[in-house]
Design a protein around this motif. Structure first.
Motif, PDB file in Angstrom:
ATOM      1  N   ARG A 122      -8.427  18.721  60.708  1.00 15.47           N
ATOM      2  CA  ARG A 122      -7.943  19.903  59.987  1.00 15.47           C
ATOM      3  C   ARG A 122      -8.554  21.176  60.567  1.00 15.47           C
ATOM      4  NH1 ARG A 122      -7.987  20.005  53.469  1.00 15.47           N
ATOM      5  NH2 ARG A 122      -6.852  18.081  53.965  1.00 15.47           N
ATOM      6  N   VAL A 123      -9.848  21.116  60.858  1.00 17.72           N
ATOM      7  CA  VAL A 123     -10.547  22.274  61.432  1.00 17.72           C
ATOM      8  C   VAL A 123      -9.982  22.611  62.810  1.00 17.72           C
ATOM      9  CG1 VAL A 123     -12.783  23.078  62.304  1.00 17.72           C
ATOM     10  CG2 VAL A 123     -12.664  21.849  60.124  1.00 17.72           C
ATOM     11  N   ILE A 124      -9.763  21.576  63.633  1.00 16.58           N
ATOM     12  CA  ILE A 124      -9.225  21.808  64.976  1.00 16.58           C
ATOM     13  C   ILE A 124      -7.805  22.370  64.896  1.00 16.58           C
ATOM     14  CG2 ILE A 124      -8.450  20.651  67.091  1.00 16.58           C
ATOM     15  CD1 ILE A 124     -10.872  18.811  66.830  1.00 16.58           C
ATOM     16  N   GLY A 125      -6.997  21.850  63.976  1.00  9.85           N
ATOM     17  CA  GLY A 125      -5.637  22.375  63.815  1.00  9.85           C
ATOM     18  C   GLY A 125      -5.651  23.845  63.465  1.00  9.85           C
ATOM     19  N   PHE A 126      -6.537  24.223  62.535  1.00  8.60           N
ATOM     20  CA  PHE A 126      -6.665  25.629  62.159  1.00  8.60           C
ATOM     21  C   PHE A 126      -7.166  26.464  63.333  1.00  8.60           C
ATOM     22  CE2 PHE A 126      -9.355  29.117  60.710  1.00  8.60           C
ATOM     23  CZ  PHE A 126      -8.498  29.809  59.871  1.00  8.60           C
ATOM     24  N   GLY A 127      -8.196  25.970  64.023  1.00  9.44           N
ATOM     25  CA  GLY A 127      -8.783  26.720  65.131  1.00  9.44           C
ATOM     26  C   GLY A 127      -7.841  26.869  66.310  1.00  9.44           C
ATOM     27  N   VAL A 128      -7.131  25.806  66.665  1.00  9.50           N
ATOM     28  CA  VAL A 128      -6.187  25.867  67.784  1.00  9.50           C
ATOM     29  C   VAL A 128      -5.057  26.839  67.477  1.00  9.50           C
ATOM     30  CG1 VAL A 128      -4.426  24.544  69.020  1.00  9.50           C
ATOM     31  CG2 VAL A 128      -6.715  23.587  68.740  1.00  9.50           C
ATOM     32  N   ALA A 129      -4.523  26.771  66.250  1.00  6.43           N
ATOM     33  CA  ALA A 129      -3.452  27.696  65.875  1.00  6.43           C
ATOM     34  C   ALA A 129      -3.932  29.140  65.937  1.00  6.43           C
ATOM     35  CB  ALA A 129      -2.947  27.363  64.468  1.00  6.43           C
ATOM     36  N   THR A 130      -5.166  29.376  65.478  1.00  8.88           N
ATOM     37  CA  THR A 130      -5.730  30.726  65.527  1.00  8.88           C
ATOM     38  C   THR A 130      -5.903  31.190  66.960  1.00  8.88           C
ATOM     39  OG1 THR A 130      -6.916  30.345  63.442  1.00  8.88           O
ATOM     40  CG2 THR A 130      -7.684  32.165  64.827  1.00  8.88           C
ATOM     41  N   GLN A 131      -6.439  30.303  67.790  1.00  4.89           N
ATOM     42  CA  GLN A 131      -6.672  30.652  69.199  1.00  4.89           C
ATOM     43  C   GLN A 131      -5.359  30.970  69.903  1.00  4.89           C
ATOM     44  OE1 GLN A 131      -9.508  31.153  70.411  1.00  4.89           O
ATOM     45  NE2 GLN A 131      -9.654  30.680  72.578  1.00  4.89           N
ATOM     46  N   LEU A 132      -4.324  30.199  69.641  1.00  4.98           N
ATOM     47  CA  LEU A 132      -3.030  30.451  70.274  1.00  4.98           C
ATOM     48  C   LEU A 132      -2.427  31.771  69.792  1.00  4.98           C
ATOM     49  CD1 LEU A 132      -1.449  26.866  70.246  1.00  4.98           C
ATOM     50  CD2 LEU A 132      -2.462  28.086  72.181  1.00  4.98           C
ATOM     51  N   CYS A 133      -2.629  32.093  68.514  1.00  3.81           N
ATOM     52  CA  CYS A 133      -2.138  33.385  68.005  1.00  3.81           C
ATOM     53  C   CYS A 133      -2.881  34.537  68.670  1.00  3.81           C
ATOM     54  CB  CYS A 133      -2.311  33.457  66.491  1.00  3.81           C
ATOM     55  SG  CYS A 133      -1.152  32.430  65.560  1.00  3.81           S
ATOM     56  N   PHE A 134      -4.161  34.328  68.990  1.00  2.00           N
ATOM     57  CA  PHE A 134      -4.927  35.360  69.681  1.00  2.00           C
ATOM     58  C   PHE A 134      -4.336  35.667  71.060  1.00  2.00           C
ATOM     59  CE2 PHE A 134      -9.317  34.636  67.476  1.00  2.00           C
ATOM     60  CZ  PHE A 134      -8.824  35.238  66.336  1.00  2.00           C
ATOM     61  N   LEU A 135      -3.682  34.672  71.670  1.00  5.78           N
ATOM     62  CA  LEU A 135      -3.161  34.840  73.022  1.00  5.78           C
ATOM     63  C   LEU A 135      -1.852  35.622  73.059  1.00  5.78           C
ATOM     64  CD1 LEU A 135      -3.859  31.282  74.512  1.00  5.78           C
ATOM     65  CD2 LEU A 135      -5.307  33.328  74.581  1.00  5.78           C
ATOM     66  N   VAL A 136      -1.191  35.752  71.918  1.00 10.05           N
ATOM     67  CA  VAL A 136       0.039  36.539  71.857  1.00 10.05           C
ATOM     68  C   VAL A 136      -0.322  38.014  72.015  1.00 10.05           C
ATOM     69  CG1 VAL A 136       2.001  37.195  70.401  1.00 10.05           C
ATOM     70  CG2 VAL A 136       1.122  34.839  70.352  1.00 10.05           C
ATOM     71  N   PRO A 137       0.400  38.758  72.834  1.00  7.61           N
ATOM     72  CA  PRO A 137       0.094  40.193  72.997  1.00  7.61           C
ATOM     73  C   PRO A 137      -0.002  40.912  71.653  1.00  7.61           C
ATOM     74  CG  PRO A 137       1.711  39.513  74.625  1.00  7.61           C
ATOM     75  CD  PRO A 137       1.512  38.332  73.707  1.00  7.61           C
ATOM     76  N   LEU A 138      -1.144  41.544  71.411  1.00  2.84           N
ATOM     77  CA  LEU A 138      -1.458  42.260  70.167  1.00  2.84           C
ATOM     78  C   LEU A 138      -1.542  41.328  68.961  1.00  2.84           C
ATOM     79  CD1 LEU A 138       0.762  45.464  70.560  1.00  2.84           C
ATOM     80  CD2 LEU A 138      -1.617  45.158  71.207  1.00  2.84           C
ATOM     81  N   GLY A 139      -1.355  40.030  69.190  1.00  2.74           N
ATOM     82  CA  GLY A 139      -1.399  39.078  68.076  1.00  2.74           C
ATOM     83  C   GLY A 139      -2.773  38.959  67.456  1.00  2.74           C
ATOM     84  N   ALA A 140      -3.820  39.147  68.255  1.00  5.12           N
ATOM     85  CA  ALA A 140      -5.180  38.999  67.740  1.00  5.12           C
ATOM     86  C   ALA A 140      -5.470  40.005  66.637  1.00  5.12           C
ATOM     87  CB  ALA A 140      -6.186  39.162  68.886  1.00  5.12           C
ATOM     88  N   ILE A 141      -4.897  41.202  66.742  1.00  2.37           N
ATOM     89  CA  ILE A 141      -5.178  42.259  65.756  1.00  2.37           C
ATOM     90  C   ILE A 141      -4.647  41.861  64.383  1.00  2.37           C
ATOM     91  CG2 ILE A 141      -4.780  44.669  65.165  1.00  2.37           C
ATOM     92  CD1 ILE A 141      -4.461  45.200  68.185  1.00  2.37           C
ATOM     93  N   VAL A 142      -3.405  41.372  64.340  1.00  2.00           N
ATOM     94  CA  VAL A 142      -2.797  40.979  63.070  1.00  2.00           C
ATOM     95  C   VAL A 142      -3.348  39.642  62.593  1.00  2.00           C
ATOM     96  CG1 VAL A 142      -0.609  40.462  61.919  1.00  2.00           C
ATOM     97  CG2 VAL A 142      -0.702  42.246  63.662  1.00  2.00           C
ATOM     98  N   THR A 143      -3.691  38.766  63.540  1.00  2.00           N
ATOM     99  CA  THR A 143      -4.133  37.425  63.183  1.00  2.00           C
ATOM    100  C   THR A 143      -5.525  37.415  62.571  1.00  2.00           C
ATOM    101  OG1 THR A 143      -2.792  36.445  64.944  1.00  2.00           O
ATOM    102  CG2 THR A 143      -4.610  35.116  64.104  1.00  2.00           C
ATOM    103  N   MET A 144      -6.416  38.297  63.019  1.00  2.00           N
ATOM    104  CA  MET A 144      -7.811  38.224  62.583  1.00  2.00           C
ATOM    105  C   MET A 144      -7.973  38.302  61.063  1.00  2.00           C
ATOM    106  SD  MET A 144     -10.660  37.598  63.897  1.00  2.00           S
ATOM    107  CE  MET A 144     -12.340  37.525  63.315  1.00  2.00           C
ATOM    108  N   PRO A 145      -7.377  39.284  60.371  1.00  2.00           N
ATOM    109  CA  PRO A 145      -7.510  39.290  58.907  1.00  2.00           C
ATOM    110  C   PRO A 145      -6.907  38.036  58.269  1.00  2.00           C
ATOM    111  CG  PRO A 145      -6.743  41.424  59.710  1.00  2.00           C
ATOM    112  CD  PRO A 145      -6.656  40.472  60.867  1.00  2.00           C
ATOM    113  N   ALA A 146      -5.766  37.581  58.797  1.00  2.00           N
ATOM    114  CA  ALA A 146      -5.147  36.371  58.260  1.00  2.00           C
ATOM    115  C   ALA A 146      -6.024  35.155  58.506  1.00  2.00           C
ATOM    116  CB  ALA A 146      -3.772  36.168  58.900  1.00  2.00           C
ATOM    117  N   ALA A 147      -6.697  35.116  59.665  1.00  2.00           N
ATOM    118  CA  ALA A 147      -7.578  33.996  59.975  1.00  2.00           C
ATOM    119  C   ALA A 147      -8.790  33.972  59.053  1.00  2.00           C
ATOM    120  CB  ALA A 147      -8.023  34.069  61.437  1.00  2.00           C
TER     121      ALA A 147
END
Length: 262
Positions: A207-232
Motif C-alpha cells: 500500500r505504501v509503495i503504491g501511494f509512493g509510486v503514484a506520487t512520484q509519477l505525478c511529480f514527473l508530470v510538467p508542473l504536476g509536482a506543484i499541484v500534487t504536493m498538497p494532495a500528497a
C-alpha cells in the motif's frame, strides 16, 4: 499471494486519489501548500533543465571508449546511458523536492494534515511535530535519495535490461522514501517511535509503495509536482490513519470472556 499484494498496491494509489479529492472538498486548505511547492519546483528546475540540456555532452564524456564504435551501437549505448542518468536525476529530484518543500512550508503543511485528520473524524493526534524534526527527516530523506540514485545508476549499467530495471527500481525505491517522509507528521503526532513507524510501513508495504509510486509519477508530470504536493500531504495523512487503524484491533475484534456456566 500475488492478488492481495496487487490489491494493496492499488489501494495505495486510490489513497493518493482521495488526497486529490481534497482539492474539491477543501480547496482553500490545500492551496496553502502551493507556494512552498512552487518555490522548490523553481529551484530544482534551475538545476535539472541545464542538466537535461547537457545530457548529450555528459554521456559523450563518460563513454570515450565508444568513440570508435560503429553506428548504431555507439548511439544506442549513449542513449541508454542518457536515459539512466535522467532517471537517476529525477529519482533524486523527487526526494529533494519533498524534503525541501516540507521544510519550507512546514507551517502550511501542518495545517493541511491536521485539517485532514479532523475531516476523517475520530480522535485527533495532538503530538508535537517540530521544525527540527522536519529538518532532520528531510536530511535523512536526501541522504537515502542519494543512495537510491547511486544504486539506480549501478543497475543501469547491466547490459540489455539495465535501463528498464533502473527505471522500475528507481521509481519504486524513491516512491517508498517519499511516502515514508510524507507520513512522518501524522506518525510523529501519534507519538510513534522510529521502530513503530517502520513496523507500520512494513505491515502495509504494498500500500505504501503504491501511494509512493503514484506520487512520484505525478511529480514527473510538467508542473504536476506543484499541484500534487498538497494532495500528497492530504493523502499521506489518510494513509497513516489507515495503517494505524489496521494495526489497532477494534473493540468488536477483542475476544469477549465466555459467560459463566449455569
Amino acid at each position: 499471494m500475488a492478488r492481495p499484494v496487487i490489491r494493496e498496491f492499488f489501494t495505495g494509489i486510490r489513497i493518493l486519489g482521495k488526497g486529490f479529492g481534497m482539492w474539491r472538498a477543501k480547496p482553500k486548505l490545500l492551496a496553502l501548500g502551493l507556494i512552498p511547492a512552487l518555490i522548490s519546483f523553481v529551484l530544482l528546475a534551475g538545476a535539472l533543465v541545464p542538466f537535461g540540456l547537457a545530457l548529450g555532452s555528459i554521456t559523450d564524456w563518460i563513454t570515450p571508449f565508444a568513440d570508435g564504435w560503429a553506428s548504431p551501437w555507439r548511439e544506442l549505448l549513449r542513449a541508454g546511458l542518457g536515459i539512466v542518468l535522467l532517471v537517476v536525476a529525477l529519482a533524486l529530484a523527487g526526494a529533494v523536492f519533498t524534503a525541501l518543500t516540507l521544510t519550507i512550508g512546514d507551517p502550511f503543511y501542518q495545517r493541511i494534515w491536521r485539517g485532514v485528520e479532523r475531516s476523517l473524524g475520530g480522535p485527533e493526534p495532538t503530538g508535537d511535530t517540530g521544525v527540527l524534526t522536519t529538518i532532520g527527516e528531510g536530511i535523512r530523506l536526501v541522504v537515502l535519495g542519494i543512495l537510491v540514485a547511486l544504486l539506480t545508476l549501478a543497475i543501469g549499467f547491466i547490459p540489455v535490461v539495465g535501463g528498464m530495471l533502473a527505471t522500475v527500481i528507481g521509481v519504486i525505491l524513491s516512491g517508498r522514501l517519499v511516502a515514508r517522509e510524507l507520513t512522518g507528521r501524522a506518525f510523529d503526532a501519534r507519538g510513534l517511535t522510529t521502530y513503530s513507524r517502520s513496523e507500520l510501513l512494513r505491515s502495509g508495504r504494498a500500500r505504501v509503495i503504491g501511494f509512493g509510486v503514484a506520487t512520484q509519477l505525478c511529480f514527473l508530470v510538467p508542473l504536476g509536482a506543484i499541484v500534487t504536493m498538497p494532495a500528497a500531504v492530504a493523502g499521506s495523512t489518510i494513509l497513516a490513519r489507515s495503517l494505524t487503524e489496521r494495526a489497532t484491533p477494534s473493540p468488536q475484534a477483542v475476544e469477549q470472556p465466555l459467560p459463566p456456566h449455569a
